[in-house]
Scaffold this active site. Structure first.
Site, short mmCIF file in Angstrom:
data_model
loop_
_atom_site.label_atom_id
_atom_site.label_comp_id
_atom_site.label_asym_id
_atom_site.label_seq_id
_atom_site.Cartn_x
_atom_site.Cartn_y
_atom_site.Cartn_z
N ARG A 25 36.36 51.49 39.77
CA ARG A 25 37.37 50.44 39.91
C ARG A 25 37.94 50.04 38.56
O ARG A 25 39.15 49.82 38.42
CB ARG A 25 36.74 49.21 40.59
CG ARG A 25 36.52 49.38 42.08
CD ARG A 25 35.77 48.19 42.65
NE ARG A 25 35.61 48.29 44.10
CZ ARG A 25 34.90 47.44 44.82
NH1 ARG A 25 34.28 46.43 44.23
NH2 ARG A 25 34.80 47.60 46.13
N GLU A 26 37.06 49.90 37.58
CA GLU A 26 37.52 49.55 36.24
C GLU A 26 38.46 50.62 35.68
O GLU A 26 39.49 50.30 35.08
CB GLU A 26 36.32 49.36 35.31
CG GLU A 26 35.52 48.11 35.58
CD GLU A 26 34.31 48.00 34.67
OE1 GLU A 26 34.08 48.93 33.89
OE2 GLU A 26 33.60 46.98 34.75
N LEU A 27 38.08 51.87 35.86
CA LEU A 27 38.92 52.97 35.38
C LEU A 27 40.29 52.93 36.04
O LEU A 27 41.32 53.07 35.37
CB LEU A 27 38.24 54.31 35.66
CG LEU A 27 39.04 55.56 35.30
CD1 LEU A 27 39.37 55.58 33.81
CD2 LEU A 27 38.30 56.83 35.71
#
Length: 299
Positions: A25-27
């Protein structure tokens, strides 16, 4: 059979797959910011090859497959696309930098980040200047990269003619070639108000470490010690007395390759400073004056 297979998998690996969705998700969010806001992304492929991410090999494929059953297809598709996109961005593979030596990798990354941030720290120069680029090119052409010493570049001319603006443009041009920078503005006015100690303190503090200077001799000692092993870019703006320079700069105080830019109304200041290049900034030509007038008069 299935029971045995479960026990053959490292429990830490199972936990990694379970929580990898947060990393994915962060990526995905990082790449959204890159596309929408123009943020710079500098990937570090730590002990992994970009091709493994691009083709979902190994644990990347396992992570995607582990979430296909319990998450919406749109999320999984977004993560797959994010892995492929990041793998195509130029970055660093940790195992290929100095045989995996992490200290070397850190140094390279820090240098790159500082280079990308250079615009943040450059001096502000007005837009749509007239004639400045030609002056900068002329001065740049005088610099010899093979010179093994400290360059002192002096720019002189009448007040208000644009010496400081030219010097700022030149300073910005050299900026990314140096790790250490020091800019001391309005030296003449500062000296009149607060004396030479204040100028010395500004010069030293520009390196990033605040210091106090109790007297001129201490300031002199600190300048010599702080700059002795540093290749630095220094800009002293509006020096009007050569006596002041002996407390601020000398060719022998800086590491070879350093550049000192001095602006002044008085050419004698540069003569006594042993400037390698003295550039006389004259008034604009008739054509340039007309361009400048039209920009201000007719917007």
């Amino acid at each position: 059979m299935q029971h045995d297979a479960v026990h053959d998998i490292d429990p830490d690996y199972i936990r990694e797959l379970r929580f990898s969705k947060w990393c994915l998700r962060e990526l995905a969010q990082i790449l959204k910011c890159k596309r929408s806001g123009g943020q710079i992304v500098l990937p570090i492929f730590y002990k992994v090859e970009p091709s493994q991410m691009r083709h979902l090999k190994g644990r990347f494929g396992d992570a995607i497959n582990a979430h296909k059953e319990d998450l919406a297809e749109m999320f999984v598709k977004e993560w797959e696309e994010a892995l492929e996109e990041i793998s195509c961005i130029k970055g660093w593979e940790s195992e290929k930098i100095d045989n995996g030596h992490e200290g070397a990798l850190v140094k390279i990354v820090v240098t790159k980040v500082l280079s990308e941030l250079k615009g943040t720290f450059q001096l502000i120069v007005p837009q749509q200047l007239v004639g400045i680029d030609d002056h900068v090119k002329q001065i740049m052409s005088l610099i010899d990269a093979k010179f093994n010493g400290t360059w002192i570049i002096g720019i002189y001319g009448m007040g208000g003619i644009g010496k400081t603006t030219l010097a700022k443009a030149l300073y910005n041009k050299f900026f990314d070639q140096f790790e250490y920078h020091s800019f001391v503005a309005d030296c003449r006015e500062t000296y009149q108000r607060e004396g030479i100690k204040c100028l010395q303190k500004q010069l030293i503090s520009s390196l990033g470490s605040w210091c106090d200077v109790s007297n001129v001799d201490e300031g002199l000692r600190l300048i010599k010690s702080r700059f002795a092993h540093k290749k630095a870019l220094i800009f002293l703006d509006d020096i009007d007395d050569s006596a002041h320079l002996k407390y601020l700069v000398d060719c022998g105080w800086f590491k070879a390759g350093s550049i000192v830019i001095i602006t002044t109304r008085n050419k004698d200041v540069l003569d006594q400073a042993s400037a390698y290049h003295m550039y006389h900034l004259n008034e604009l030509s008739l054509d340039q004056s007309l361009i400048l007038f039209c920009r201000h008069a007719f917007q």
